[in-house]
Design an enzyme around this catalytic site. Structure first.
Site, PDB file in Angstrom:
ATOM      1  N   CYS A 220      -6.713   2.127   0.636  1.00  0.00           N
ATOM      2  CA  CYS A 220      -6.485   3.322  -0.191  1.00  0.00           C
ATOM      3  C   CYS A 220      -7.775   4.069  -0.498  1.00  0.00           C
ATOM      4  CB  CYS A 220      -5.742   2.952  -1.477  1.00  0.00           C
ATOM      5  SG  CYS A 220      -6.646   1.845  -2.585  1.00  0.00           S
TER       6      CYS A 220
ATOM      7  N   HIS B  27      -1.568   8.344   0.160  1.00  0.00           N
ATOM      8  CA  HIS B  27      -2.349   7.127  -0.066  1.00  0.00           C
ATOM      9  C   HIS B  27      -2.079   6.152   1.069  1.00  0.00           C
ATOM     10  CE1 HIS B  27       1.112   4.652  -1.781  1.00  0.00           C
ATOM     11  NE2 HIS B  27       1.641   5.839  -1.559  1.00  0.00           N
TER      12      HIS B  27
ATOM     13  N   HIS C 262      -5.929   0.931  -7.105  1.00  0.00           N
ATOM     14  CA  HIS C 262      -5.259   1.740  -6.085  1.00  0.00           C
ATOM     15  C   HIS C 262      -5.473   3.214  -6.396  1.00  0.00           C
ATOM     16  CE1 HIS C 262      -2.562   2.348  -2.739  1.00  0.00           C
ATOM     17  NE2 HIS C 262      -1.852   3.206  -3.459  1.00  0.00           N
TER      18      HIS C 262
END
Length: 146
Positions: free
Chosen positions: A47, A117, A101
């Protein structure tokens, strides 16, 4: 004088919007790329690698990890109504207590954000804050672009 100031702001906002669109377009070229831990190329991204690589193409230097990326720019908290295309969106997944994340906001709606992402299970995709997993783990938004 006031007019010049307003005009300058409008031009700056216009440039920022154009840059956001270019960043989104660049990141979107990687849709379907697989997830790869520590990956920063089309053969595989994690990510933060997707965010790092995408912004770097526009000479915007970001830290490599999502936790460090969350400390850059203007922290907008969890205020979805303030979000703009090109903002970074952060999550605390897997019951973690710190951010792990990150994605890039690609679309803003009244009470929903869509973001690109790299998902560990599906690679580079576009997801929504309306999906229960992301709604539950959403941590903050950061404005990187001027």
């Amino acid at each position: 004088m006031i007019f010049t100031s307003c005009k300058s702001t409008a031009v700056s906002t216009s440039r920022s919007n154009k840059l956001a669109e270019q960043i989104i377009e660049s990141a979107s070229k990687n849709l379907g790329a697989p997830y790869k831990y520590a990956g920063t190329t089309k053969s595989g991204f994690d990510c933060s690698g997707l965010v790092f690589t995408t912004f770097n193409q526009f000479d915007i230097k970001l830290p490599r990890s999502s936790a460090d990326q969350s400390k850059v720019g203007i922290d907008l908290g969890k205020n979805i109504s303030k979000a703009q295309k090109g903002d970074l969106i952060f999550f605390k997944t897997n019951n973690r207590s710190k951010i792990n994340h990150v994605g890039i906001v690609v679309e803003t709606k009244d009470d929903e954000l869509e973001f690109i992402h790299s998902s560990t299970s599906r690679g580079v995709i576009i997801s929504s804050t309306k999906e229960s997993y992301y709604e539950r783990t959403f941590a903050q938004l950061n404005r990187i672009l001027p």
